[in-house]
Design a protein around this motif. Structure first.
Motif, mmCIF file in Angstrom:
data_model
loop_
_atom_site.group_PDB
_atom_site.id
_atom_site.type_symbol
_atom_site.label_atom_id
_atom_site.label_comp_id
_atom_site.label_asym_id
_atom_site.label_seq_id
_atom_site.Cartn_x
_atom_site.Cartn_y
_atom_site.Cartn_z
ATOM 1 N N TYR A 76 -21.745 74.064 -19.415
ATOM 2 C CA TYR A 76 -21.754 72.620 -19.142
ATOM 3 C C TYR A 76 -21.029 71.840 -20.239
ATOM 4 O O TYR A 76 -21.317 70.679 -20.494
ATOM 5 C CB TYR A 76 -23.169 72.092 -18.900
ATOM 6 C CG TYR A 76 -24.236 72.530 -19.886
ATOM 7 C CD1 TYR A 76 -24.543 71.767 -21.011
ATOM 8 C CD2 TYR A 76 -24.977 73.683 -19.664
ATOM 9 C CE1 TYR A 76 -25.537 72.146 -21.898
ATOM 10 C CE2 TYR A 76 -25.984 74.080 -20.538
ATOM 11 C CZ TYR A 76 -26.262 73.305 -21.652
ATOM 12 O OH TYR A 76 -27.257 73.685 -22.522
ATOM 13 N N GLY A 77 -20.075 72.524 -20.911
ATOM 14 C CA GLY A 77 -19.142 71.843 -21.796
ATOM 15 C C GLY A 77 -19.652 71.480 -23.158
ATOM 16 O O GLY A 77 -19.129 70.562 -23.803
ATOM 17 N N GLY A 115 -34.039 78.957 -13.115
ATOM 18 C CA GLY A 115 -33.325 78.777 -11.861
ATOM 19 C C GLY A 115 -33.103 77.315 -11.523
ATOM 20 O O GLY A 115 -32.046 76.936 -11.004
ATOM 21 N N PHE A 116 -34.083 76.467 -11.808
ATOM 22 C CA PHE A 116 -33.972 75.014 -11.649
ATOM 23 C C PHE A 116 -32.827 74.494 -12.516
ATOM 24 O O PHE A 116 -31.988 73.696 -12.068
ATOM 25 C CB PHE A 116 -35.311 74.409 -12.056
ATOM 26 C CG PHE A 116 -35.373 72.915 -12.193
ATOM 27 C CD1 PHE A 116 -35.739 72.114 -11.117
ATOM 28 C CD2 PHE A 116 -35.139 72.297 -13.419
ATOM 29 C CE1 PHE A 116 -35.848 70.736 -11.253
ATOM 30 C CE2 PHE A 116 -35.252 70.926 -13.568
ATOM 31 C CZ PHE A 116 -35.603 70.138 -12.476
ATOM 32 N N GLN A 117 -32.780 74.956 -13.757
ATOM 33 C CA GLN A 117 -31.728 74.538 -14.675
ATOM 34 C C GLN A 117 -30.367 75.078 -14.238
ATOM 35 O O GLN A 117 -29.344 74.393 -14.354
ATOM 36 C CB GLN A 117 -32.080 74.992 -16.092
ATOM 37 C CG GLN A 117 -33.357 74.348 -16.619
ATOM 38 C CD GLN A 117 -33.921 75.027 -17.846
ATOM 39 O OE1 GLN A 117 -33.277 75.873 -18.465
ATOM 40 N NE2 GLN A 117 -35.155 74.687 -18.193
ATOM 41 N N GLU A 118 -30.341 76.308 -13.719
ATOM 42 C CA GLU A 118 -29.089 76.886 -13.228
ATOM 43 C C GLU A 118 -28.508 76.060 -12.087
ATOM 44 O O GLU A 118 -27.289 75.860 -12.015
ATOM 45 C CB GLU A 118 -29.328 78.319 -12.737
ATOM 46 C CG GLU A 118 -29.473 79.340 -13.836
ATOM 47 C CD GLU A 118 -29.838 80.708 -13.304
ATOM 48 O OE1 GLU A 118 -29.369 81.703 -13.885
ATOM 49 O OE2 GLU A 118 -30.607 80.807 -12.317
ATOM 50 N N GLY A 125 -24.269 69.509 -13.865
ATOM 51 C CA GLY A 125 -25.170 68.820 -14.766
ATOM 52 C C GLY A 125 -25.240 69.469 -16.138
ATOM 53 O O GLY A 125 -24.636 70.510 -16.399
ATOM 54 N N THR A 126 -26.000 68.851 -17.049
ATOM 55 C CA THR A 126 -26.154 69.351 -18.408
ATOM 56 C C THR A 126 -27.635 69.492 -18.747
ATOM 57 O O THR A 126 -28.505 68.982 -18.032
ATOM 58 C CB THR A 126 -25.483 68.417 -19.436
ATOM 59 O OG1 THR A 126 -26.171 67.154 -19.450
ATOM 60 C CG2 THR A 126 -24.017 68.188 -19.092
ATOM 61 N N ALA A 188 -28.148 64.878 -14.647
ATOM 62 C CA ALA A 188 -28.148 65.551 -13.350
ATOM 63 C C ALA A 188 -26.724 65.637 -12.820
ATOM 64 O O ALA A 188 -25.909 64.725 -13.017
ATOM 65 C CB ALA A 188 -29.025 64.797 -12.358
ATOM 66 N N GLY A 189 -26.396 66.752 -12.162
ATOM 67 C CA GLY A 189 -25.092 66.896 -11.542
ATOM 68 C C GLY A 189 -24.864 65.834 -10.483
ATOM 69 O O GLY A 189 -25.818 65.220 -9.978
ATOM 70 N N PRO A 190 -23.605 65.566 -10.109
ATOM 71 C CA PRO A 190 -23.286 64.480 -9.187
ATOM 72 C C PRO A 190 -24.051 64.527 -7.864
ATOM 73 O O PRO A 190 -24.352 63.475 -7.294
ATOM 74 C CB PRO A 190 -21.773 64.640 -8.968
ATOM 75 C CG PRO A 190 -21.288 65.302 -10.209
ATOM 76 C CD PRO A 190 -22.390 66.235 -10.632
ATOM 77 N N ARG A 191 -24.380 65.717 -7.369
ATOM 78 C CA ARG A 191 -25.106 65.812 -6.099
ATOM 79 C C ARG A 191 -26.573 66.189 -6.291
ATOM 80 O O ARG A 191 -27.300 66.348 -5.310
ATOM 81 C CB ARG A 191 -24.427 66.843 -5.188
ATOM 82 C CG ARG A 191 -23.043 66.429 -4.723
ATOM 83 C CD ARG A 191 -22.352 67.548 -3.958
ATOM 84 N NE ARG A 191 -23.120 67.978 -2.797
ATOM 85 C CZ ARG A 191 -22.830 69.062 -2.076
ATOM 86 N NH1 ARG A 191 -21.818 69.834 -2.426
ATOM 87 N NH2 ARG A 191 -23.564 69.382 -1.025
ATOM 88 N N VAL A 192 -26.988 66.328 -7.537
ATOM 89 C CA VAL A 192 -28.366 66.713 -7.812
ATOM 90 C C VAL A 192 -29.272 65.487 -7.706
ATOM 91 O O VAL A 192 -29.064 64.492 -8.404
ATOM 92 C CB VAL A 192 -28.495 67.351 -9.205
ATOM 93 C CG1 VAL A 192 -29.966 67.592 -9.554
ATOM 94 C CG2 VAL A 192 -27.714 68.663 -9.259
#
Length: 258
Positions: A76-77, A115-118, A125-126, A188-192
């Protein structure tokens, strides 16, 4: 009647500090077999032994398990620090693309803890490396000592978004859960869609917006006594139904979760 197959993502271990093994907790298999009604199949989380396309073809859904190693921050950069803990780059290499493929195909996934974090990382997301160091946050890590019952003790509330997916699943906005994690979602990721939070603001439940299939994931560990726990059982039953639908040949073409 043939049961649907759920691929359970394993973790790498050294037995007696010498013998390398891929392993999965028995309680994960129990939850899938006894509550979801599916056949649990342990997946070696290493692209050397299996590939995403083969897994998608042979399994009807995937349980993204918890595990001590964390997702590597390069995914995640961010740069690796001591606070990020240990890693499993083989699991990163296999599971992150597997998640993205499942999301787009509508193939069911259920994420637990790591798994939630994955799921969040796979979707852009980060993560915070250690949420207990953040102002106002509680220590979500499991007690270092004590019995299994003490480690998996119910410790905090999770409040779901009003009218959201998890509230509809449970028929209530607040549930009580265990907590055994050190890291957590930073962005959160854009679609999360974060659909539930602990009292200290830590994200605890999510799904993927506009995904055609089942993408529910939780930060707690519902696999513990899943058949008897009133918070665990509905989640694994819903996942089992989604997996059974996929196995029957049903393919989603509209948003199943929104």
């Amino acid at each position: 009647m043939t049961r649907p197959i759920v691929g359970i993502i394993s973790n790498s271990y050294l037995i007696n500090d010498q013998y390398p093994a891929h392993a999965g907790g028995t309680m994960n298999s129990e939850a899938i077999a006894e509550v979801s009604g599916a056949l649990p199949l342990l997946v070696p989380a290493n692209p050397q032994f299996c590939d995403v396309e083969a897994l998608l073809a042979r399994c009807d859904g995937f349980l993204l398990t918890g595990g001590r190693p964390n997702v590597h921050p390069e995914e995640y950069g961010e740069a690796e620090t001591e606070a990020h803990g240990t890693f499993d780059r083989d699991r990163d290499s296999l599971v992150l693309p597997l998640i993205r493929s499942c999301v787009e195909r509508g193939q069911p996934i259920l994420g637990i803890c790591r798994g939630f974090q994955e799921v969040n990382v796979a979707m852009g997301g980060t993560l915070h490396p250690e949420i207990r160091d953040l102002p106002g946050r509680m220590n979500h890590r499991m007690p270092p000592d004590g019995t299994l019952e003490e480690k998996f003790e119910i410790r905090h509330d999770v409040t779901f978004r009003e009218g959201g997916v998890f509230e509809r699943l449970y028929g209530q906005r607040i549930v009580r859960t265990n907590t055994l994690h050190g890291q957590g979602i930073k962005t959160a990721g854009p679609r999360v869609v974060v659909d539930g939070y602990a009292d200290d603001g830590t994200p605890e439940a999510l799904y993927i917006a506009e995904a055609p299939g089942f993408t529910l994931s939780v930060q707690w560990h519902p696999e513990y006594r899943a058949a008897k726990d009133p918070v665990s059982r509905p989640l694994f039953e819903a996942f089992g139904q989604a997996v059974a639908d996929w196995a029957s040949g049903a393919r989603p073409n509209t948003r199943a979760i929104a």
